[in-house]
Each structure stands twice: as C-alpha cells, then as structure tokens.
Design an enzyme around this catalytic site. Structure first.
Site, PDB file in Angstrom:
ATOM      1  NE  ARG A   9      -3.735   0.060   2.091  1.00 31.02           N
ATOM      2  CZ  ARG A   9      -4.633   0.356   2.950  1.00 31.02           C
ATOM      3  NH1 ARG A   9      -4.723  -0.130   4.115  1.00 31.02           N
ATOM      4  NH2 ARG A   9      -5.325   1.666   2.925  1.00 31.02           N
ATOM      5  CB  CYS A  10       4.226   2.067   1.268  1.00 33.58           C
ATOM      6  SG  CYS A  10       5.441   3.305   1.414  1.00 33.58           S
ATOM      7  CE  LYS A  11       4.345   8.153  -6.040  1.00 34.89           C
ATOM      8  NZ  LYS A  11       4.453   9.669  -6.134  1.00 34.89           N
ATOM      9  NE  ARG A  14       1.917   1.157  -5.245  1.00 34.61           N
ATOM     10  CZ  ARG A  14       1.542   2.086  -4.538  1.00 34.61           C
ATOM     11  NH1 ARG A  14       0.750   1.528  -3.533  1.00 34.61           N
ATOM     12  NH2 ARG A  14       1.113   3.401  -4.774  1.00 34.61           N
TER      13      ARG A  14
END
Length: 114
Positions: A9-11, A14
């Site tokens: 869920r973390c940019k 990713r």
C-alpha cells in the site's frame, strides 16, 4: 540473495520493488505486515542498516503519536514495539547478506545493488 521488506500500500515501497524488478537480479519479497518480523530479525536488520532502533521508527504514525511518543523507551523496548506494530517500521528496506538500506530515496537501493 536480495530481500525487500515491502508494504504493497506504500508508494515508496512500490517504487523500491520496481527498482529491484528492473535490476534483473533475483530477490525475495517479504510483506512484513502479513509476515511480521521477530525482535531478533529487527535487531539483525538494524545491525545491517547501521542505525539505532529509533531511526527505524515511523514517528508520524498515529499509533506512535498516541501510544509511544512521550515514553522513554530503551532500544530493546523499541524493537519490541516494532515487532508488535510492524506498521511502525520504515519502508521499504532492501537487504543483502551483509548490508541493508531504507529505500527512500530509491537511489539508496540502486547504490546497494550496484
């Protein structure tokens, strides 16, 4: 073998994963919110990161602000808190056999895997 401690869920996490994918190197993904780290694993990572436990804590997280910010915690207690609340661990972390980096900015990962 490379390993990334990843939060889907973390940019930034990713982005770190993308750096590894584009590198062509073999790596393992550990979604540490699902497959939580033990206190020993956190301590070992801290050694590879060459940092104090408080430096690995996400101090802007709500749980930190509400439950821990005003407490005087020892390094051992901080490690326990991170093991119990993996959301508090900085991300992403990329680890090799002897070293690890926090992948913010992503160039830290590029330097590690050279």
């Amino acid at each position: 073998m490379l390993k990334i401690y990843h939060n889907t869920r973390c940019k930034k996490s990713r982005e770190g994963l993308q750096v590894l994918e584009e590198s062509g190197k073999d790596f393992e993904v550990r979604e540490y919110l699902k497959d939580t780290l033990s206190e020993k694993e956190i301590a070992d990572l801290l050694q590879k990161l060459n940092m104090a436990p408080i430096e690995l804590v996400r101090t802007e997280e709500k749980i930190w602000k509400e439950d821990y910010r005003d407490r005087d915690l020892s390094d051992k207690e901080l490690i326990r808190v991170m093991a119990e609340n993996p959301k508090l661990i900085q991300r992403p972390i990329v680890e090799t056999k002897h070293k690890a980096v926090i992948g913010r900015p992503a160039s830290n990962i590029e330097e590690l895997i050279g």
